[in-house]
Design an enzyme around this catalytic site. Structure first.
Site, PDB file in Angstrom:
ATOM      1  CG  ASP A  29      -1.867   1.139   1.255  1.00 56.78           C
ATOM      2  OD1 ASP A  29      -2.568   1.338   0.247  1.00 56.78           O
ATOM      3  OD2 ASP A  29      -1.912   1.859   2.267  1.00 56.78           O
ATOM      4  CG  ASP A  31      -2.155   7.421   0.236  1.00 61.24           C
ATOM      5  OD1 ASP A  31      -1.466   8.434   0.076  1.00 61.24           O
ATOM      6  OD2 ASP A  31      -2.957   6.989  -0.608  1.00 61.24           O
TER       7      ASP A  31
END
Length: 347
Positions: A29, A31
């Site tokens: 991922d 963010d």
């Protein structure tokens, strides 16, 4: 099948080898894991450089549909994490594939979102438009800071007319350089409230995103790396693959201790340095007590207790084993406030 295939677990997993050796591809991922807004997360750049040097493929999998893969790759490269557009898989791509399966080739699609959605639709041979007056055959909605009332109203008009509605994701929040801000889920909720209609969702933790990721990376032994339980970790669980949770974004220790089965990560780490290390096992000590590193934890009477000294992450591993085992046996989460108050600062 991974070294530790995703299972219903009551204790965190263990790996005698560094995760860079145990898995061929890290599905990271962005963010809250690699960066927060314009800045890299602490230890991220050097950890990813070492992981790549060890032979692990790095793929960046994000629910944020606002920016095209090319722009994300440029941002990563500027931060010191070399990346190509093909290394980035976003929920806009998964959403565009879903839309393309619903409408004829070349159809117009109403876009509520940014350049990432526009480019993903064009990749599928669809024509992005911004108004119901342009005759769209479907609606697709994703996060972008520019989305305002007029965009949400246009989506509501179209959805109210019965057009298929696909949301890139429903994350309620998004980490930024200034803190936690509203995510696409809050914008989707506005259209849902106005129309009474539920969208089809493409992003993590749902299968379309996992399918898109596997198709684009060809990973054989993937490891999902994320900071959110309800998207990254649940997505890994739904896909039957292992996961590493890092505490650099949204998830808190309290949330992890209370996590239901589908939100329990395989491994825990403070940050991306965890990719480079073996993952210690948690020992069952009897009487509902568990040990890891210099720590022991138990859940007597449904109240978590923690004793010992050492690294905070080892304390969390022991606490997770005690909390999850208690919850599985008793059907309710253990009280964690007292035990968490005894945690040392992150190292």
């Amino acid at each position: 099948m991974t070294e530790n295939a995703a299972v219903v677990r009551s204790v965190p997993g263990a790996s005698g080898r560094a995760l860079t050796e145990a898995y061929d591809t890290a599905l990271l991922d962005l963010d809250g894991v690699v960066y927060a807004g314009p800045h890299a997360i602490v230890h991220a750049v050097e950890s990813l450089e070492r992981a790549r040097a060890a032979g692990m493929r790095l793929a960046y999998v994000t629910n944020n549909a606002s920016r095209p893969p090319r722009v994300v790759a440029e941002h990563l490269t500027e931060l010191g994490v070399p990346a190509e557009p093909a290394d980035v898989i976003n929920s806009a791509q998964a959403a565009a594939r879903l839309v393309a399966e619903k409408v004829p080739a070349g159809s117009r699609v109403l876009v509520v979102g940014g350049a990432g959605l526009v480019e993903a639709l064009e990749e599928r041979g669809l024509v992005p438009v911004r108004s119901l007056e342009d005759g769209p055959a479907a609606v697709v909605q994703g996060y972008d800071p520019s989305v305002g009332w007029a965009d949400l109203a246009e989506a509501s008009y179209a959805v109210g007319r019965g057009l298929p509605w696909v949301a890139s994701n429903t994350d309620l929040s998004i980490p930024t350089a200034r803190g936690i801000a509203p995510g696409n889920g809050t914008l989707v909720a506005a259209v849902r409230a106005a129309t009474g209609v539920e969208p089809e969702v493409a992003g993590k933790p749902l299968p379309p995103m996992h399918r898109e990721t596997v198709l684009r990376t060809g990973a054989k032994r993937p490891l999902v790396v994320g900071d959110r339980l309800d998207t990254d970790i649940e997505g890994a669980f739904n896909g039957g693959v292992d996961s590493l949770l890092v505490f650099t974004g949204v998830a808190t220790p309290e949330e992890v201790l209370a996590a239901p089965v589908r939100h329990r990560p395989t491994y825990l780490a403070e940050d991306l340095r965890g990719l480079l290390e073996p993952q210690p096992g948690v020992a069952a000590l009897g009487g509902g007590r568990f040990g890891c590193g210099g720590w022991t934890a138990g859940a007597a009477g449904g109240v978590l207790a923690l004793d010992g000294a050492g690294a905070r992450i080892d304390a969390l591993r022991a606490l997770c084993a005690a909390a999850w085992t208690w919850a599985d046996a008793n059907g309710s989460a253990a009280e964690s406030a007292k035990a968490l108050a005894g945690l040392p600062a992150a190292g």
